[in-house]
Scaffold this active site. Structure first.
Site, mmCIF file in Angstrom:
data_model
loop_
_atom_site.group_PDB
_atom_site.id
_atom_site.type_symbol
_atom_site.label_atom_id
_atom_site.label_comp_id
_atom_site.label_asym_id
_atom_site.label_seq_id
_atom_site.Cartn_x
_atom_site.Cartn_y
_atom_site.Cartn_z
ATOM 1 N N ILE A 217 0.827 -1.209 0.000
ATOM 2 C CA ILE A 217 0.000 0.000 0.000
ATOM 3 C C ILE A 217 0.858 1.255 0.000
ATOM 4 O O ILE A 217 0.361 2.361 -0.220
ATOM 5 C CB ILE A 217 -0.939 0.024 1.208
ATOM 6 C CG1 ILE A 217 -0.121 -0.028 2.497
ATOM 7 C CG2 ILE A 217 -1.926 -1.129 1.159
ATOM 8 C CD1 ILE A 217 -0.922 0.228 3.734
ATOM 9 N N ALA A 218 2.159 1.087 0.280
ATOM 10 C CA ALA A 218 3.097 2.217 0.254
ATOM 11 C C ALA A 218 4.491 1.672 0.048
ATOM 12 O O ALA A 218 4.807 0.560 0.478
ATOM 13 C CB ALA A 218 3.017 3.009 1.555
ATOM 14 N N ALA A 219 5.330 2.428 -0.646
ATOM 15 C CA ALA A 219 6.717 2.025 -0.878
ATOM 16 C C ALA A 219 7.633 3.187 -0.557
ATOM 17 O O ALA A 219 7.319 4.340 -0.870
ATOM 18 C CB ALA A 219 6.922 1.581 -2.325
ATOM 19 N N ALA A 220 8.743 2.880 0.097
ATOM 20 C CA ALA A 220 9.720 3.897 0.466
ATOM 21 C C ALA A 220 11.093 3.459 -0.017
ATOM 22 O O ALA A 220 11.237 2.429 -0.678
ATOM 23 C CB ALA A 220 9.710 4.118 1.978
ATOM 24 N N SER A 221 12.106 4.260 0.327
ATOM 25 C CA SER A 221 13.448 3.950 -0.157
ATOM 26 C C SER A 221 14.003 2.679 0.476
ATOM 27 O O SER A 221 14.769 1.954 -0.153
ATOM 28 C CB SER A 221 14.383 5.121 0.128
ATOM 29 O OG SER A 221 14.415 5.387 1.517
ATOM 30 N N GLN A 224 8.742 -1.500 1.997
ATOM 31 C CA GLN A 224 7.363 -1.283 1.561
ATOM 32 C C GLN A 224 6.414 -1.865 2.592
ATOM 33 O O GLN A 224 6.782 -2.729 3.394
ATOM 34 C CB GLN A 224 7.117 -1.875 0.182
ATOM 35 C CG GLN A 224 7.424 -3.343 0.019
ATOM 36 C CD GLN A 224 7.509 -3.752 -1.450
ATOM 37 O OE1 GLN A 224 7.999 -3.011 -2.295
ATOM 38 N NE2 GLN A 224 7.028 -4.956 -1.756
ATOM 39 N N VAL A 225 5.159 -1.384 2.567
ATOM 40 C CA VAL A 225 4.206 -1.663 3.637
ATOM 41 C C VAL A 225 2.991 -2.403 3.091
ATOM 42 O O VAL A 225 2.457 -2.064 2.031
ATOM 43 C CB VAL A 225 3.758 -0.346 4.320
ATOM 44 C CG1 VAL A 225 2.759 -0.633 5.442
ATOM 45 C CG2 VAL A 225 4.965 0.413 4.857
ATOM 46 N N ASP A 374 11.401 13.317 10.856
ATOM 47 C CA ASP A 374 10.963 13.200 9.464
ATOM 48 C C ASP A 374 9.449 13.366 9.365
ATOM 49 O O ASP A 374 8.737 12.465 8.915
ATOM 50 C CB ASP A 374 11.386 11.836 8.908
ATOM 51 C CG ASP A 374 11.229 11.758 7.390
ATOM 52 O OD1 ASP A 374 11.185 12.813 6.751
ATOM 53 O OD2 ASP A 374 11.142 10.634 6.860
#
Length: 706
Positions: A217-221, A224-225, A374
């Site tokens: 449902i979300a991706a970061a550096s 991911q979630v 952050d």
């Protein structure tokens, strides 16, 4: 119900297991036998509140006992998670040198990739400089650098985000562009993510979850979630999974960047900071983010410190399903703080949520010193209940205790336009070494703030101040500590969110109540000195400043009249308060004289003319020889003191009993001595005025006789 993600579907994890062997990206994965087993290798018990067992039919065990049992279970689960993270990576420059120093081919390949990407950017900067267009093209080049960092991958995305908080390194245009870097990187295969979960936790996926989203449902550096539901408790959770081989990629990049840092320190003169030290500090923070157990502990500490307020929400951590590469935490339904329309559809106001964020941030930065480093919009959610939820605790920072007070003092000096004191604050803030001469900085601060402070400070835009200070930091040999740069970033982000909803919003105005409360109630010696500096000027007490502080401090829900009164008196009567006592005696005489003469003046003005003639022998005579200007000044002083007293009386928690500790303080020998000095002073002043009036009356009679 609004959420932070688009609609998704939950799938049965049992169905998912059969699909893991066939990667949707065309890669065949071989899953170990123990991971394919339908039976877990070990039993898991969630460390969560559970039903109280009955004892002889009685379920009413003491609440404290139940809480103790739950707390014990939670600590044991956290210990098991820490054991799973025993081999989590950590940053060591020596280890990186040993690991990659013997891999010349990998170093060459990655170096060329980075060099090709950055060399074209460097050539453009060189051409801009030679053609005299360096300043004109700053914005354009900053946008290009942001895109280059995004293409180069996680390390450079993180590096760009870090540079966006360093006004001592980057010009304002670069700070603004790099602050827009988002971790919107491509996702990695779901099959690899699910395999990572099973490998890290030692359990099959269907023994942990009854359902899990088929895609992130979300991706970061760094990861991911997924959204999932725990099989045992039915709790809905967010599961963050780390990218495969992320440690290897980040390690190689930091090895190369650190080598470049040595060259910059040696050959680049216009960068005054120690670049290698900055790289080491930043790398340590990124490596900490690779340990999800550490992130869970950060979240737990943050919750303990700040979630005591009913409008702040911090999700719980499920330790039994957490390791260094997998983090399972309570799912939070909510809307990103920059999605104004979605928030308003829920009947909420963005400004209320931003104000909550500002007050919480001020507590983080200046009260406990442990803060979320952050706070971009994706990490701040508005829940349907109107709470502000904080997410993603991988990057945290701390403000040293001495710096917390120095920051408040710096704001006070800015309000007073005391630029010499502002420049000296940079020693206490550890921006400058003690041997640095700050005299050249003073006129720069004066020129900037005299132009900026045309209106009241409460009307200032925080970003304007940050940009102005950033320009000063960039021109002079400042070494801005990481915590301060992150503070600026946090407050700038919050103000930016508020400006979406209200272009006239000012973060400093919203922060005033907290600063006023701290100045009035905090017994810290540094803040007491700052308060005295604010209230006294040229030997006179500025009652208007005290009135404004009380008006602002009352707006803070934690303001206490008792705390605002007693510490001041203790300071006044303490062994180090002689200088303040001298000022207090002088001001007490002025105030007492104002009340006495104000009363006499009111009485005089209420008299009929014939009575004035009998008493003063002249119906136009001035009261006790005071000029109209002096009378007005006395009456204004009396009225100010009365307004302040009414403010105290009308405070929400005011009680006459609060004055009892003050009475006890006034019974001390120092207080009795102080009272004697005040009585003596006011007696002399009133006697002098009375004598002046008598002499004036006698002179009038003599003149009439002649």
């Amino acid at each position: 119900m609004s959420t932070v993600v688009p609609p998704y579907s939950l799938w049965r994890s049992g169905d998912a297991i059969s699909r893991l062997n066939a990667s949707p990206h065309g890669t065949s994965l071989v899953i170990p036998k123990f991971l394919r087993s339908k039976h877990p290798r070990a039993a898991l018990v969630e460390a969560r509140p559970r039903a109280v067992p009955a004892v002889n039919g009685d379920t009413s065990l003491p609440t404290q006992l139940v809480l103790t049992v739950d707390r014990t279970d939670d600590l044991q689960a956290e210990a098991r998670a820490m054991a799973r993270a025993a081999n989590a990576p950590f940053y060591s420059p020596e280890l990186l040198a040993n690991t990659y120093g013997s891999r010349p081919i990998e170093i060459l390949r990655r170096s060329l990739q980075i060099l090709v990407a950055l060399s074209s950017f460097g050539i453009k900067l060189w051409l801009d400089k030679n053609s005299g267009q360096l300043d004109q093209n700053k914005r354009r080049r900053a946008a290009e650098l942001r895109r280059i960092f995004t293409r180069l991958g996680p390390t450079f995305v993180k590096l760009g985000q870090g540079l966006s908080t360093r006004p001592d390194i980057c010009p304002p245009e670069y700070l603004e562009e790099l602050s827009e870097l988002q971790d919107g990187l491509p996702t990695f295969p779901d099959a690899e993510a699910f395999l990572c979960i099973e490998k890290e936790l030692g359990l099959s996926l269907d023994s942990i979850f009854s359902s899990i989203s088929p895609s992130p449902i979300a991706a970061a550096s760094l990861g991911q979630v997924y959204k999932a539901r725990l099989k045992q408790s039915g709790k809905v959770v967010a599961v963050k999974v780390q990218r495969p081989n992320i440690e290897e990629a980040i390690g190689l990049d930091f090895y190369l960047i650190r080598s470049l840092g040595f060259l910059i320190n040696k050959y680049v003169d216009f960068i005054s900071s120690d670049v290698v030290a900055l790289i080491d500090e930043f790398a340590r923070r990124v490596y900490q983010e690779l340990n999800y157990v550490q992130e869970g502990q950060n979240a737990r500490r943050f919750k303990k410190l700040y979630a005591d307020k009913e409008d702040v929400l911090v999700p719980d951590i499920f330790w039994d399903y957490t390791s260094s590469k997998v983090l399972t935490m309570e799912w939070v339904d909510g809307v990103k703080l920059n999605e104004q329309e979605a928030i308003e559809r829920q009947g909420l106001k963005v400004l209320d949520l931003v104000n909550t964020g500002i007050q919480c941030s001020l507590r983080q930065l200046l009260e406990y010193g442990y803060f979320h480093a952050d706070p971009h919009p994706g990490n701040l959610l508005a829940t349907p209940e109107g709470k502000l939820a904080f997410l993603d605790f991988g990057m945290m920072s701390e403000t040293p205790e001495e710096a917390r007070c120095a920051i408040i003092g710096h704001v006070v000096h800015m309000v007073n336009r005391d630029y010499e004191a502002m420049a000296r604050d940079y020693y206490a803030l550890d921006f400058l070494s003690p041997e640095t001469d700050v005299s050249p900085i003073v006129p720069v601060l004066r020129n900037f703030f005299d132009d900026t402070l045309n209106a009241t400070v409460s009307e200032l835009n925080f970003k304007t101040i940050v940009d102005g200070l950033g320009a000063v930091f960039y021109q002079y040999p400042f070494n801005v500590p990481a915590y301060y740069a992150l503070i600026l970033r946090s407050l700038t982000v919050l103000e930016g969110l508020a400006l979406y909803a209200d272009p006239n919003f000012k973060v400093l105005a919203a922060s005033y109540p907290y600063f006023a409360k701290r100045l009035l109630t905090d017994p810290n010696p540094y803040l007491r000195d700052a308060l005295i500096e604010l209230l006294f000027k040229d030997g006179k007490f500025r009652w208007s400043r005290l009135e404004n502080l009380l008006l602002q401090g009352r707006k803070d829900r934690d303001f206490s009249v008792k705390e605002a009164l007693q510490p001041v008196l203790k300071l006044l009567l303490g062994p180090d308060g002689e200088g303040l006592r001298a000022l207090a005696v002088k001001e007490a005489i002025r105030v007492t004289e104002a009340f006495v003469l104000g009363t006499v003046n009111d009485t005089y003005n209420s008299m009929p003319d014939f009575m004035r003639l009998i008493i003063f022998r002249d119906s136009t005579s001035r009261t006790l020889g005071m000029s109209n200007e002096e009378q007005g000044s006395m009456i204004e002083l009396r009225d100010q003191v009365l307004r302040i007293w009414r403010l105290l009386q009308s405070s929400e928690n005011f009680d006459p009993a609060l004055l009892q500790p003050i009475v006890q303080v006034l019974q001390q020998p120092e207080a009795r001595s102080l009272g004697g000095r005040i009585f003596s002073g006011i007696t002399q002043r009133l006697a002098a005025r009375l004598l002046q009036q008598v002499l004036r009356a006698s002179t009038t009679v003599s003149a009439s006789t002649v």
